[in-house]
Design a protein around this motif. Structure first.
Motif, mmCIF file in Angstrom:
data_model
loop_
_atom_site.group_PDB
_atom_site.id
_atom_site.type_symbol
_atom_site.label_atom_id
_atom_site.label_comp_id
_atom_site.label_asym_id
_atom_site.label_seq_id
_atom_site.Cartn_x
_atom_site.Cartn_y
_atom_site.Cartn_z
ATOM 1 N N ALA A 74 0.836 -1.210 0.000
ATOM 2 C CA ALA A 74 0.000 0.000 0.000
ATOM 3 C C ALA A 74 0.868 1.256 0.000
ATOM 4 O O ALA A 74 0.578 2.225 -0.714
ATOM 5 C CB ALA A 74 -0.923 -0.014 1.215
ATOM 6 N N LEU A 75 1.940 1.246 0.783
ATOM 7 C CA LEU A 75 2.832 2.403 0.836
ATOM 8 C C LEU A 75 3.537 2.603 -0.499
ATOM 9 O O LEU A 75 3.717 3.738 -0.957
ATOM 10 C CB LEU A 75 3.856 2.211 1.956
ATOM 11 N N LEU A 76 3.924 1.513 -1.146
ATOM 12 C CA LEU A 76 4.597 1.598 -2.438
ATOM 13 C C LEU A 76 3.663 2.172 -3.498
ATOM 14 O O LEU A 76 4.060 3.046 -4.292
ATOM 15 C CB LEU A 76 5.090 0.206 -2.858
ATOM 16 N N VAL A 77 2.413 1.711 -3.509
ATOM 17 C CA VAL A 77 1.437 2.220 -4.476
ATOM 18 C C VAL A 77 1.163 3.697 -4.222
ATOM 19 O O VAL A 77 1.077 4.507 -5.160
ATOM 20 C CB VAL A 77 0.137 1.401 -4.400
ATOM 21 N N LEU A 78 1.037 4.069 -2.959
ATOM 22 C CA LEU A 78 0.784 5.476 -2.620
ATOM 23 C C LEU A 78 1.961 6.354 -3.051
ATOM 24 O O LEU A 78 1.755 7.454 -3.594
ATOM 25 C CB LEU A 78 0.552 5.599 -1.118
ATOM 26 N N LEU A 80 4.167 5.762 -5.478
ATOM 27 C CA LEU A 80 4.203 5.847 -6.938
ATOM 28 C C LEU A 80 3.081 6.737 -7.466
ATOM 29 O O LEU A 80 3.276 7.477 -8.438
ATOM 30 C CB LEU A 80 4.102 4.445 -7.538
ATOM 31 N N ALA A 81 1.903 6.662 -6.845
ATOM 32 C CA ALA A 81 0.781 7.515 -7.273
ATOM 33 C C ALA A 81 1.119 8.987 -7.044
ATOM 34 O O ALA A 81 0.845 9.842 -7.900
ATOM 35 C CB ALA A 81 -0.484 7.117 -6.521
ATOM 36 N N ALA A 82 1.729 9.296 -5.904
ATOM 37 C CA ALA A 82 2.109 10.682 -5.626
ATOM 38 C C ALA A 82 3.160 11.162 -6.622
ATOM 39 O O ALA A 82 3.089 12.302 -7.122
ATOM 40 C CB ALA A 82 2.646 10.790 -4.197
ATOM 41 N N ALA A 83 4.138 10.287 -6.948
ATOM 42 C CA ALA A 83 5.165 10.655 -7.921
ATOM 43 C C ALA A 83 4.555 10.864 -9.297
ATOM 44 O O ALA A 83 4.941 11.784 -10.038
ATOM 45 C CB ALA A 83 6.247 9.571 -7.976
ATOM 46 N N GLY A 128 3.092 6.233 -14.649
ATOM 47 C CA GLY A 128 2.768 4.928 -14.075
ATOM 48 C C GLY A 128 3.223 3.784 -14.966
ATOM 49 O O GLY A 128 3.710 2.756 -14.488
ATOM 50 N N LEU A 129 3.065 3.973 -16.289
ATOM 51 C CA LEU A 129 3.519 2.951 -17.223
ATOM 52 C C LEU A 129 5.033 2.790 -17.165
ATOM 53 O O LEU A 129 5.559 1.663 -17.184
ATOM 54 C CB LEU A 129 3.064 3.308 -18.639
ATOM 55 N N LEU A 130 5.751 3.911 -17.080
ATOM 56 C CA LEU A 130 7.209 3.842 -16.974
ATOM 57 C C LEU A 130 7.637 3.125 -15.689
ATOM 58 O O LEU A 130 8.589 2.339 -15.692
ATOM 59 C CB LEU A 130 7.803 5.246 -17.011
ATOM 60 N N ALA A 131 6.923 3.395 -14.590
ATOM 61 C CA ALA A 131 7.249 2.718 -13.330
ATOM 62 C C ALA A 131 7.011 1.214 -13.434
ATOM 63 O O ALA A 131 7.813 0.409 -12.964
ATOM 64 C CB ALA A 131 6.424 3.318 -12.192
ATOM 65 N N ALA A 132 5.887 0.826 -14.071
ATOM 66 C CA ALA A 132 5.595 -0.597 -14.237
ATOM 67 C C ALA A 132 6.651 -1.284 -15.097
ATOM 68 O O ALA A 132 7.110 -2.393 -14.783
ATOM 69 C CB ALA A 132 4.204 -0.770 -14.850
ATOM 70 N N VAL A 133 7.063 -0.608 -16.181
ATOM 71 C CA VAL A 133 8.098 -1.177 -17.040
ATOM 72 C C VAL A 133 9.424 -1.286 -16.292
ATOM 73 O O VAL A 133 10.169 -2.269 -16.434
ATOM 74 C CB VAL A 133 8.252 -0.326 -18.318
ATOM 75 N N SER A 134 9.735 -0.306 -15.462
ATOM 76 C CA SER A 134 10.976 -0.339 -14.681
ATOM 77 C C SER A 134 10.974 -1.508 -13.709
ATOM 78 O O SER A 134 11.974 -2.222 -13.572
ATOM 79 C CB SER A 134 11.152 0.985 -13.917
ATOM 80 N N TYR A 135 9.849 -1.715 -13.032
ATOM 81 C CA TYR A 135 9.773 -2.851 -12.109
ATOM 82 C C TYR A 135 9.866 -4.184 -12.863
ATOM 83 O O TYR A 135 10.521 -5.129 -12.392
ATOM 84 C CB TYR A 135 8.470 -2.791 -11.306
#
Length: 352
Positions: A74-78, A80-83, A128-135
């Motif tokens: 939950a903290l990770l999603v929050l 990334l959403a803020a970023a 968000g897409l860039l973060a998903a691709v990075s992970y």
């Protein structure tokens, strides 16, 4: 995981993707506003390229600093959403600032509230897409690293097993040779001396090849000839050795000391049991992409065929299985007064 612009080819592909996205976004802006297409492209392409570089680095380092599993989901999603929201506002600010600059030259767009909302939402979604691709790239890199390390450990274990099996053969042969020398010392001192000299030559030659994982068949046969010379001191005319080696097979690579245990078995358990002695034949030839090696010897036809093998054959079988997984085989066959061991392995050369 490497950054998105860490190499020239990756950077070029990355920028081309954002260039295509900026062009498509320019077409959308031109359709939603009364501005001409060139003006829309002038706004979206530079801003999109700048955003692609900045957001790519940001998402890359943010994901690397916060790997999956290091924090609560939950903290990770929050985070990334803020970023992503912050990146969306920054992109919107860049677009509006660049648009005001272009309007000074009469090329700007009329950014309606609907268009602003679309651009903001697109910026958030792209981050968000860039973060998903990075992970995803990070996890793939970890899997590949784990697989590489597992393969390296398997290779190290395999090499250790091969060394152990090869070391098992050396003492076995040396003990037999020393026992023969001991027996000859009282019966025939001169023959014992000749056998000692032959054994020294054999050891020097084998030590020169011991560090190599594979040797040519020609080098292996040099060892075999030294061994046969040692045995001929003890057996004399009873031991008749012949070779049938195809020229093309001599350049093929084989594990060192892979034939010697078979020749030793042939002398000790075959010809050595015959009062009149017999023929020992070593043959090798290429059969397409395969190398075939046979060691055959005379045996007493009156003796029943035992289980066969012993340490020598078992050792050769294990070494072949380690050096050529599922690619090599060894078989033995009793034919009346002949005993044959047949090895099949890939025909590899140093050029290969």
């Amino acid at each position: 995981m490497q950054s998105p612009l860490s190499n020239r080819r990756g950077a070029l592909l990355y920028l081309l993707a954002w260039l295509f996205l900026g062009t498509a976004l320019g077409g959308v802006c031109a359709a939603l506003s009364p501005a001409p297409l060139p003006a829309a492209l002038l706004l979206t392409i530079p801003a999109t390229l700048v955003y692609g570089v900045a957001a790519g680095f940001s998402a890359h380092y943010l994901c690397r600093a916060n790997p999956i599993g290091a924090r609560a989901p939950a903290l990770l999603v929050l985070m990334l959403a803020a970023a992503a929201v912050l990146a969306g506002f920054m992109w919107l600010a860049v677009l509006q600032g660049w648009n005001e600059l272009c309007r000074g030259f009469g090329l700007g767009l009329d950014l309606t509230p609907e268009l602003v909302a679309l651009l903001f939402a697109l910026g958030v979604l792209l981050y968000g897409l860039l973060a998903a691709v990075s992970y995803l790239a990070t996890e793939l890199g970890r899997v590949r690293t784990a697989q590489r390390r597992e393969l390296e450990s398997q290779l190290v274990a395999q090499e250790a097993e091969l060394r152990m099996l090869r070391m098992q053969i050396d003492p076995h042969f040396l003990f037999n040779s020393l026992n023969s020398i001991s027996a000859l010392t009282s019966q025939d001192p001169r023959a014992a001396r000749d056998m000692t000299l032959q054994l020294a030559s054999f050891c020097r030659h084998s030590l020169a090849l011991a560090a190599r994982p594979k040797v040519t068949l020609e080098q292996e046969m040099t060892l075999i000839r030294h061994f046969i010379a040692i045995e001929k001191v003890r057996y004399g005319e009873r031991l008749v050795a012949e070779e049938a080696l195809e020229k093309g097979a001599l350049a093929c690579l084989v594990p060192p000391m892979i034939i010697q245990p078979l020749v030793e078995n042939a002398v000790k358990h075959g010809i050595g049991q015959l009062p009149e002695g017999g023929l020992l034949l070593v043959a090798a030839w290429r059969d397409g992409a395969r190398l075939r090696i046979t060691v055959s010897n005379a045996v007493d036809p009156a003796l029943p065929a035992g289980p066969g093998g012993g340490i020598g054959l078992a050792n050769v079988r294990q070494r072949l299985a380690c050096a050529y997984p599922n690619e090599a085989s060894i078989a033995r066959l009793r034919e009346d007064d002949r005993y044959v061991v047949d090895i099949v392995l890939p025909a590899q050369t140093e050029q290969d």
